[in-house]
Write a protein that holds these residues in place. Structure first.
Motif, PDB file in Angstrom:
ATOM      1  N   VAL A 313       1.143  -1.274  -0.228  1.00 27.90           N
ATOM      2  CA  VAL A 313      -0.253  -0.176  -0.262  1.00 27.90           C
ATOM      3  C   VAL A 313       0.835   1.321  -0.247  1.00 27.90           C
ATOM      4  O   VAL A 313       2.116   1.217   0.181  1.00 27.90           O
ATOM      5  CB  VAL A 313      -0.821   0.087   1.699  1.00 27.90           C
ATOM      6  CG1 VAL A 313      -1.875  -1.053   1.020  1.00 27.90           C
ATOM      7  CG2 VAL A 313      -0.852   0.490   2.587  1.00 27.90           C
ATOM      8  N   GLY A 314       0.619   2.279  -0.207  1.00 27.97           N
ATOM      9  CA  GLY A 314       1.070   3.540  -0.157  1.00 27.97           C
ATOM     10  C   GLY A 314       0.934   4.744  -0.779  1.00 27.97           C
ATOM     11  O   GLY A 314      -0.866   4.434  -1.059  1.00 27.97           O
ATOM     12  N   ALA A 315       0.610   6.099  -0.434  1.00 27.72           N
ATOM     13  CA  ALA A 315       0.552   7.267  -0.566  1.00 27.72           C
ATOM     14  C   ALA A 315       0.909   7.858  -0.806  1.00 27.72           C
ATOM     15  O   ALA A 315       2.812   8.410  -0.971  1.00 27.72           O
ATOM     16  CB  ALA A 315      -0.295   7.911   1.582  1.00 27.72           C
ATOM     17  N   VAL A 316       0.784   9.367  -1.687  1.00 27.70           N
ATOM     18  CA  VAL A 316       1.915  10.385  -2.209  1.00 27.70           C
ATOM     19  C   VAL A 316       1.260  11.511  -2.361  1.00 27.70           C
ATOM     20  O   VAL A 316      -0.283  12.049  -2.203  1.00 27.70           O
ATOM     21  CB  VAL A 316       1.573   9.865  -4.296  1.00 27.70           C
ATOM     22  CG1 VAL A 316       2.700  11.169  -4.287  1.00 27.70           C
ATOM     23  CG2 VAL A 316       1.986   8.333  -4.257  1.00 27.70           C
ATOM     24  N   ILE A 317       1.937  12.579  -2.312  1.00 24.20           N
ATOM     25  CA  ILE A 317       1.386  14.140  -1.713  1.00 24.20           C
ATOM     26  C   ILE A 317       2.223  14.358  -2.710  1.00 24.20           C
ATOM     27  O   ILE A 317       3.609  14.825  -2.793  1.00 24.20           O
ATOM     28  CB  ILE A 317       1.766  14.784  -0.313  1.00 24.20           C
ATOM     29  CG1 ILE A 317       0.887  13.412   0.663  1.00 24.20           C
ATOM     30  CG2 ILE A 317       1.064  16.524  -0.536  1.00 24.20           C
ATOM     31  CD1 ILE A 317       1.378  14.653   1.880  1.00 24.20           C
TER      32      ILE A 317
END
Length: 354
Positions: A313-317
């Protein structure tokens, strides 16, 4: 002698002197015509005509600084990389359509590396190294593309956690534009220099409409006589929210492996949500599941089934600081049968483009 007589005498004297020197007059050469750079707006902003030709050229590039980290063996500090990319895009019109030539060179420096023993413990320091490579070098004429480019099988989600298979490769491909946002492509690609006489066979069908797009990929590798399939859909749920979905299948080990070359999984599904907060800020979150891992065993010429199931899983800004200066912060988490323990990784990246 009055004033009138004096003026007439002076004028006569000047005419006489001028006539005497007329034969010695200096001739000034006419300036040669100059051809100033002309703007070429046919192909978009940034193009200009190469003087003396009808070819339009655009010069671009990128300066990247990245600070990363990874909770893996030997993780003792920040992982820093500086990259410089320079590209040239030349285009002109012919009777067969647009003739495009594109080159992109990349130079990267890691700032130095640590020497380690077999257990991964640091034992010394090795000076920094700069590597260089040709990322792209191809030409296009009509629907034909020849040279080094991303594999036709290239395609993944918009995050930094996912895997879609494939890499840069030398190839020949043809794309047929059927109109109404529909295109069909077929490619012949060579996975390695002097590897064999049978190329990889790739295909792609793309549909792009106002609601989003769908891309279907296929690749066949004769090394183990296996194939790979993949589909990616991008749907504009709202003006700000985009939903991305990915599904992939591998019959066995291929060059298009989701883990690495000739290393992959039987099937995989993933998704990514991307939200445009405002003109400068974009955030995203998603994940991907990988089932039944395998790899190609070259001595036995067979695919070995390992059977591991993994997920990430991952998050990006993404944030635009000013025009042509962008920042990206990515945080990922990997876990599953292939990992002794779950681990975090990620990076902070600054891209300055021109």
């Amino acid at each position: 002698m009055n004033i009138k007589s004096l003026l007439l005498g002076s004028a006569a004297a000047l005419l006489a002197v001028s006539g005497a020197r007329a034969a010695d007059a200096v001739v000034v050469a006419e300036p040669e015509p100059m051809e100033y750079v002309r703007i070429c707006d046919v192909y978009g902003a940034g193009f200009y005509y190469i003087p003396g030709t009808e070819t339009c050229l655009k010069v671009g590039g990128l300066v990247r600084y990245e600070i990363g980290w990874a909770e893996t063996t030997g993780d003792d500090g920040w992982i820093k990389t500086t990259k410089a990319r320079v590209n040239l895009d030349a285009r002109s019109e012919t009777e067969y359509g647009t003739f495009r030539r594109f080159i992109e060179l990349e130079y990267a420096n890691d700032g130095g590396s640590t020497l380690r023993d077999v257990d991964g413990d640091p034992i010394g320091y090795e000076g920094d190294s700069t590597t260089s490579k040709v990322r792209y070098a191809f030409f296009e004429l009509g629907g034909l593309m020849v040279g080094r480019n991303d594999t036709l099988f290239d395609g993944d989600l918009g995050g930094e956690f996912d895997a879609g298979g494939g890499d840069f490769i030398n190839q020949i491909r043809y794309t047929f534009d059927a109109g109404n946002g529909i295109a069909v492509s077929l490619g012949l690609e060579e996975e390695d220099n002097n590897f064999d006489y049978i190329p990889l066979i790739t295909g792609k069908v793309s549909v792009s409409q106002g609601w989003g797009s769908v891309d279907l990929f296929a690749g066949y590798d004769d090394r183990f006589s296996e194939f790979a399939l993949k589909g990616i859909a991008r749907v504009k749920a709202t003006d700000a929210l985009t939903v991305e979905l990915l599904a992939a299948y591998e019959s066995g080990a291929t060059w298009f492996g989701l883990a690495d070359f000739y290393e992959g999984y039987e099937w995989s599904v993933g998704g990514y949500l991307k939200y445009q907060v405002n003109e400068k800020l974009r955030i995203g979150f998603g994940g991907q599941y990988f089932a039944d891992s395998h790899f190609g065993d070259f001595p036995s010429n067979t695919t070995v089934d390992v059977g591991n199931d993994d997920w990430t899983v991952g998050a990006v800004i993404d944030y635009t600081i000013v025009e042509n200066l962008n920042a990206k912060l990515a945080v990922n988490y990997d876990d599953g049968d292939s990992f002794e323990d779950g681990s975090f990784n990620g990076f902070l990246r600054l891209d300055a483009s021109f």
